[in-house]
Motif scaffolding. Structure first.
Motif, mmCIF file in Angstrom:
data_model
loop_
_atom_site.group_PDB
_atom_site.id
_atom_site.type_symbol
_atom_site.label_atom_id
_atom_site.label_comp_id
_atom_site.label_asym_id
_atom_site.label_seq_id
_atom_site.Cartn_x
_atom_site.Cartn_y
_atom_site.Cartn_z
ATOM 1 N N GLY A 171 24.189 73.269 6.834
ATOM 2 C CA GLY A 171 23.155 72.721 4.904
ATOM 3 C C GLY A 171 23.367 73.745 3.699
ATOM 4 N N PRO A 172 23.305 72.651 3.228
ATOM 5 C CA PRO A 172 23.591 73.428 1.871
ATOM 6 C C PRO A 172 23.545 74.949 1.357
ATOM 7 C CG PRO A 172 21.495 72.037 1.562
ATOM 8 C CD PRO A 172 22.214 71.668 3.168
ATOM 9 N N GLN A 173 22.314 75.280 2.451
ATOM 10 C CA GLN A 173 22.242 77.081 1.306
ATOM 11 C C GLN A 173 23.167 77.875 2.144
ATOM 12 O OE1 GLN A 173 17.953 78.137 3.312
ATOM 13 N NE2 GLN A 173 19.538 80.085 3.478
ATOM 14 N N VAL A 174 23.733 77.713 3.880
ATOM 15 C CA VAL A 174 24.664 78.527 3.991
ATOM 16 C C VAL A 174 25.650 78.010 3.725
ATOM 17 C CG1 VAL A 174 26.312 78.787 6.382
ATOM 18 C CG2 VAL A 174 24.023 78.420 6.345
ATOM 19 N N LEU A 175 26.466 76.606 3.055
ATOM 20 C CA LEU A 175 27.787 76.702 2.169
ATOM 21 C C LEU A 175 27.492 77.016 1.082
ATOM 22 C CD1 LEU A 175 27.997 72.560 3.420
ATOM 23 C CD2 LEU A 175 29.576 74.999 4.150
ATOM 24 N N ALA A 176 26.404 77.231 0.401
ATOM 25 C CA ALA A 176 26.552 78.112 -1.535
ATOM 26 C C ALA A 176 26.661 79.447 -0.851
ATOM 27 C CB ALA A 176 25.483 77.325 -2.095
ATOM 28 N N THR A 177 26.060 79.548 -0.331
ATOM 29 C CA THR A 177 26.474 81.453 0.199
ATOM 30 C C THR A 177 27.593 81.292 0.750
ATOM 31 O OG1 THR A 177 24.399 81.332 1.005
ATOM 32 C CG2 THR A 177 25.758 83.114 1.356
ATOM 33 N N ALA A 178 28.439 81.033 1.909
ATOM 34 C CA ALA A 178 29.919 81.267 1.859
ATOM 35 C C ALA A 178 30.371 80.515 0.618
ATOM 36 C CB ALA A 178 29.588 80.372 3.486
ATOM 37 N N LEU A 179 30.813 79.626 0.170
ATOM 38 C CA LEU A 179 31.461 79.292 -0.908
ATOM 39 C C LEU A 179 31.466 79.939 -1.782
ATOM 40 C CD1 LEU A 179 31.461 74.879 -0.384
ATOM 41 C CD2 LEU A 179 33.066 76.711 1.021
ATOM 42 N N GLY A 180 30.265 80.029 -2.522
ATOM 43 C CA GLY A 180 29.992 81.004 -3.856
ATOM 44 C C GLY A 180 30.646 82.573 -3.183
ATOM 45 N N THR A 181 30.416 83.384 -2.387
ATOM 46 C CA THR A 181 30.948 84.609 -1.942
ATOM 47 C C THR A 181 32.372 84.692 -2.245
ATOM 48 O OG1 THR A 181 29.086 85.215 -0.226
ATOM 49 C CG2 THR A 181 30.880 86.805 -0.776
ATOM 50 N N VAL A 182 32.864 83.715 -0.803
ATOM 51 C CA VAL A 182 34.769 83.335 -1.351
ATOM 52 C C VAL A 182 35.124 83.025 -2.783
ATOM 53 C CG1 VAL A 182 36.508 81.489 -0.346
ATOM 54 C CG2 VAL A 182 34.228 81.878 1.135
ATOM 55 N N SER A 183 34.596 81.866 -3.467
ATOM 56 C CA SER A 183 34.747 82.125 -4.381
ATOM 57 C C SER A 183 34.901 83.638 -5.098
ATOM 58 C CB SER A 183 33.821 80.735 -5.549
ATOM 59 O OG SER A 183 34.487 80.004 -4.786
ATOM 60 N N ILE A 184 34.143 84.521 -5.725
ATOM 61 C CA ILE A 184 34.169 85.665 -6.033
ATOM 62 C C ILE A 184 35.166 86.211 -5.518
ATOM 63 C CG2 ILE A 184 32.659 87.765 -6.483
ATOM 64 C CD1 ILE A 184 29.682 85.495 -6.518
ATOM 65 N N ASN A 185 35.365 86.543 -4.499
ATOM 66 C CA ASN A 185 36.239 87.664 -3.702
ATOM 67 C C ASN A 185 37.992 86.406 -4.097
ATOM 68 O OD1 ASN A 185 34.180 88.712 -2.308
ATOM 69 N ND2 ASN A 185 34.743 87.758 -0.040
#
Length: 396
Positions: A261-275
């Motif tokens: 879902g959008p919430q899970v994807l936003a959390t995962a992709l956002g953290t991946v981008s920051i890392n």
């Protein structure tokens, strides 16, 4: 049975938690409507239309308060969403069976608040119809509720008798507040499951970046670094993520149940981008230094039997330090949130472990050359420093 004093409060909590509450009872329709209003299932001022069958088997509707027959067009307006005011539907078991036989019951089921004079099989059928539209929970305390308790997604027996045998959950406290507590626990468990799921995704992402950069620079982390990551950081922190307790009260909305879902994807992709941004920034900082010479380290000159020597270079050190911090911080990222679980600082095991790991990695990074850093082959100093300070005599 008399209405329990805490029932209206419990029903209000359920409704405030985005839960639709209905009554399926074997009592008479008027008794059901009276109890439903007293419990808060419907407003005291609500207009209630009751569906029943005549002796000739025809469906008709009556206004419960005015005792007047209501035309079918009024009911159709409610189904179509064109009704004015606070209007609720109720029906008897006979009306329910009639609508089920003619194939119209699905149009009415989500607009009906009270199902009265229902037989055990009727209760099962009614629960199954609600299960078609979403997650359905059933609570009951009698033997005639056993089938519905078993059929529902979630069954809660408010009894120690026969209903508790077939129901997945049971409570000796015969109060609707048990339903509230079960929902609090259930939502917390779902949120915790997704937190663990996200942590493993972020672990895999960080490990992927570590491997890709290692392959590009032809180096690797030291053996103790790998042991620290897999045996201590990932294993123990993934357990501690699940230690977060449930929230004190039922949240106003439900947690996501969509893995992609959008919430899970936003959390995962956002953290991946920051890392990735921090990892790229660390190497950008390294390449900007005058004392750093790119591609000075030649992995082909290293004895492959001593593969850990591939970690003795600036690129491997930067990669290990940044990724160690990311492995630890990923667990704290997924620990945030307070709607369904306790606030992040109430997960004492995870917070303590995070502080210990961050302190250890910070000592390795920031402290002068020391024994701990040398165990990780990070910030360890030259060969002469190893010999003079730690009485270590490496063969390289």
């Amino acid at each position: 049975n008399l209405l329990k004093p805490d029932t209206p409060e419990a029903i209000a909590k359920l409704k405030d938690g985005s839960t639709r509450t209905i009554m399926i009872t074997g009592d008479t329709a008027l008794t059901g409507v009276f109890i439903a209003k007293g419990a808060g299932l419907m407003n005291e001022s609500a207009t209630v239309y009751l569906g029943d069958l005549t002796k000739s088997g025809e469906l008709y509707w009556t206004d419960v308060d005015r005792e007047e027959v209501v035309s079918q067009s009024v009911i159709d307006a409610i189904i179509d969403g064109r009704a004015d005011g606070d209007v609720e539907l109720a029906m008897t078991g006979k009306a329910y069976n009639y609508l089920e036989d003619v194939g119209l019951i699905r149009q009415y089921v989500l607009f009906t608040r009270v199902f009265a004079r229902m037989l055990p099989n009727d209760k099962v059928s009614c629960v199954q119809l609600h299960m078609e539209r979403g997650i359905a929970a059933m609570c009951g305390d009698g033997g005639n509720d056993c089938g519905a308790l078993r059929a529902a997604h979630v069954g809660l027996a408010l009894s120690d008798a026969e209903a508790s045998i077939v129901s997945p959950f049971s409570s000796s406290d015969r109060s609707i507040n048990s339903c509230v507590e079960l929902m609090i626990q259930g939502r917390s468990a779902l949120a915790t499951s997704f937190a663990g799921y996200l942590y493993l995704i972020l672990y895999g992402q960080t490990m992927t970046f570590l491997k890709i950069f290692s392959f590009y620079f032809s180096n690797t982390a030291s053996s103790n670094t790998w042991i620290w990551i897999d045996a201590f950081i990932n294993t123990i922190m993934s357990i501690c993520v699940a230690y977060s307790g449930p929230a004190a009260k039922l949240s106003k909305h439900r947690p996501t149940a969509r893995i992609l879902g959008p919430q899970v994807l936003a959390t995962a992709l956002g953290t991946v981008s920051i890392n990735f941004a921090f990892l790229a920034g660390a190497f950008g900082w390294l390449y900007s230094k005058d004392w750093f010479r790119c591609n000075e380290f030649d992995s082909s000159t290293t004895d492959i039997a001593k593969w850990w020597l591939l970690s003795d270079n600036y690129e491997a050190s930067i990669l290990a330090i940044v990724c160690l911090f990311q492995f630890v911080n990923n667990a704290m990222v997924v620990n945030f949130g307070f709607h369904f679980r306790r606030r992040w600082y109430r997960n004492y095991a995870l917070v303590f472990l995070w502080a210990v790991y961050v302190a250890i990695i910070s000592i390795v990074l920031l402290a002068p050359t020391n024994w701990l850093g040398c165990r990780f082959r990070l910030n360890c100093g030259s060969k002469s420093v190893l010999a003079s300070e730690f009485d270590l005599h490496p063969s390289f």
